[in-house]
Scaffold this active site. Structure first.
Site, PDB file in Angstrom:
ATOM      1  N   ARG A  39       0.803  -1.218   0.000  1.00  0.00           N
ATOM      2  CA  ARG A  39       0.000   0.000   0.000  1.00  0.00           C
ATOM      3  C   ARG A  39       0.842   1.277   0.000  1.00  0.00           C
ATOM      4  NH1 ARG A  39      -5.335  -1.135   3.675  1.00  0.00           N
ATOM      5  NH2 ARG A  39      -6.070  -2.935   2.508  1.00  0.00           N
TER       6      ARG A  39
ATOM      7  N   ASP B 125     -15.797   9.665   7.917  1.00  0.00           N
ATOM      8  CA  ASP B 125     -14.711   8.687   7.790  1.00  0.00           C
ATOM      9  C   ASP B 125     -13.389   9.394   8.079  1.00  0.00           C
ATOM     10  OD1 ASP B 125     -14.679   5.683   6.423  1.00  0.00           O
ATOM     11  OD2 ASP B 125     -12.725   6.684   6.348  1.00  0.00           O
TER      12      ASP B 125
HETATM   13  C1  LIG Z   1     -14.323  -1.647   5.823  1.00  0.00           C
HETATM   14  S1  LIG Z   1     -14.871   0.020   5.759  1.00  0.00           S
HETATM   15  C2  LIG Z   1     -16.575  -0.175   6.205  1.00  0.00           C
HETATM   16  C3  LIG Z   1     -17.493   0.724   5.411  1.00  0.00           C
HETATM   17  C4  LIG Z   1     -18.971   0.582   5.729  1.00  0.00           C
HETATM   18  N1  LIG Z   1     -19.246   0.927   7.108  1.00  0.00           N
HETATM   19  C5  LIG Z   1     -19.454  -0.815   5.428  1.00  0.00           C
HETATM   20  O1  LIG Z   1     -19.651  -1.610   6.360  1.00  0.00           O
HETATM   21  O2  LIG Z   1     -19.637  -1.152   4.260  1.00  0.00           O
HETATM   22  C6  LIG Z   1     -14.145   0.685   7.262  1.00  0.00           C
HETATM   23  C7  LIG Z   1     -14.037   2.206   7.236  1.00  0.00           C
HETATM   24  O3  LIG Z   1     -13.707   2.651   8.566  1.00  0.00           O
HETATM   25  C8  LIG Z   1     -12.849   3.761   8.454  1.00  0.00           C
HETATM   26  N2  LIG Z   1     -12.115   3.962   9.711  1.00  0.00           N
HETATM   27  C9  LIG Z   1     -11.156   3.168  10.256  1.00  0.00           C
HETATM   28  N3  LIG Z   1     -10.671   3.710  11.385  1.00  0.00           N
HETATM   29  C10 LIG Z   1     -11.341   4.880  11.574  1.00  0.00           C
HETATM   30  C11 LIG Z   1     -11.297   5.901  12.565  1.00  0.00           C
HETATM   31  N4  LIG Z   1     -10.446   5.849  13.600  1.00  0.00           N
HETATM   32  N5  LIG Z   1     -12.137   6.952  12.436  1.00  0.00           N
HETATM   33  C12 LIG Z   1     -12.996   7.027  11.384  1.00  0.00           C
HETATM   34  N6  LIG Z   1     -13.088   6.106  10.413  1.00  0.00           N
HETATM   35  C13 LIG Z   1     -12.273   5.035  10.503  1.00  0.00           C
HETATM   36  C14 LIG Z   1     -11.944   3.387   7.280  1.00  0.00           C
HETATM   37  O4  LIG Z   1     -11.318   4.520   6.712  1.00  0.00           O
HETATM   38  C15 LIG Z   1     -12.924   2.687   6.342  1.00  0.00           C
HETATM   39  O5  LIG Z   1     -13.420   3.557   5.352  1.00  0.00           O
END
Ligand SMILES: C[S@@+](CC[C@H](N)C(=O)[O-])C[C@H]1O[C@@H](n2cnc3c(N)ncnc32)[C@H](O)[C@@H]1O
Length: 288
Positions: free
Chosen positions: A51, A161
């Protein structure tokens, strides 16, 4: 299902273009934990390498050590944001775990409507960790379908996000046409319009319900709530238990009495909090 485009094929350690020591990996891993709450586990070297390698190439760097020094310096502040964006996992899909949207359209909205008589027609949903927006748009479309009188409501969806690139994409609402595969044709035809070659855009009626914002779940939150429904799905899988405890406590504080929390299929609140009651299929009701 959207593919995880952040991780390309990874060369073996000997063929690597950039030197990447265990110490470098451990540094990036603990920095990610500290800044985002995400825990990578000890075996994700290849993923991190894949990445970040293109960032090193773009910046003309030769080693991960150089890159780490750069993101720790004053000039590297913006790059640090890019590092965090690259290391988060953004996999998502429209109407993923559709039972949550079914619950929203029926039980949740029925209860919110019943309360609306005394509390005004206010409806607030938060998609926390919204990735590129498919989740909050699915919620917006669900509201539009289930609430013919939505114009008489003060209805808003907050979508947040930590990944700034995801927030940007979400606010645009433009997706590859292939992301509609498997969606019921009446939904796809009514809520998406074609947008140039092989792309679609969510209709303005759904876009206007959502505000996309950058927000770190383990940082300060400017909003006061109360929310009727919080989606926090497939986000905390990489958070340790203590981080999850604090987070779910904060969600309970921001939810209206009896409000709903939807979490991801591989997540649970056992041993984390007793402020929610599990109703089934990762649907929780705030009880305290
Ligand atoms: C796997 S995606 C899930 C997206 C959606 N909720 C779904 O279930 O389809 C996880 C998301 O969480 C966000 N994320 C991870 N750590 C975070 C944090 N500390 N604060 C805000 N967002 C976060 C990531 O950037 C990512 O876009």
């Amino acid at each position: 299902m959207a593919v995880d485009t952040k991780t390309a094929d990874t060369p073996s350690v000997e063929d690597r273009e950039f030197s990447f020591s265990t110490g470098d990996y451990d540094f990036l891993r603990s920095m990610l934990k500290e800044k985002t709450g995400i825990e990578l586990g000890p075996t994700k070297h290849n993923m991190v390498y894949a990445r970040l390698a293109k960032r090193l190439r773009k910046l003309g760097m030769k080693t991960f050590r150089q890159y780490i020094e750069f993101i720790g310096s004053a000039e590297g502040t913006a790059e640090l944001g890019t590092t965090l964006n690259a290391l988060t996992t953004n996999l998502t899909k429209f109407f993923r775990e559709n039972h949550h949207f079914e619950h929203l359209a029926t039980t949740a909205l029925q209860e919110i409507r019943a309360r609306a008589v005394s509390q005004g027609r206010r409806l607030r949903i938060w998609s926390a960790g919204c990735s590129s927006g498919e989740e909050p748009y699915s919620a917006a479309i669900t509201l539009l379908r289930a609430m013919p009188d939505i114009k008489q409501w003060d209805a808003k969806i907050l979508a947040t996000d930590i990944d700034t690139e995801m927030v940007r994409r979400g606010s645009e609402g433009i997706y590859p046409a292939s992301s509609l595969e498997g969606m019921a044709p009446d939904i796809a035809n009514k809520y998406f319009e074609s947008y140039g070659d092989d792309k679609v855009r969510v209709v303005a009626e759904a876009r206007n319900l959502i505000s996309f914002k950058h927000l770190n779940l383990i940082g300060n939150w400017p909003m006061k709530g109360p929310f009727d429904v919080i989606f926090c799905r497939n986000v905390v899988i990489y958070f340790d238990k203590d981080t999850q405890r604090v987070l779910f406590d904060r969600y309970a504080n921001l939810l209206a009495p009896g409000g709903f929390l939807y979490i991801g299929h591989s997540e649970n609140l056992f041993g984390i909090t007793e402020r929610f009651k599990l109703l089934g299929r990762n649907i929780h009701r705030k009880i305290a």
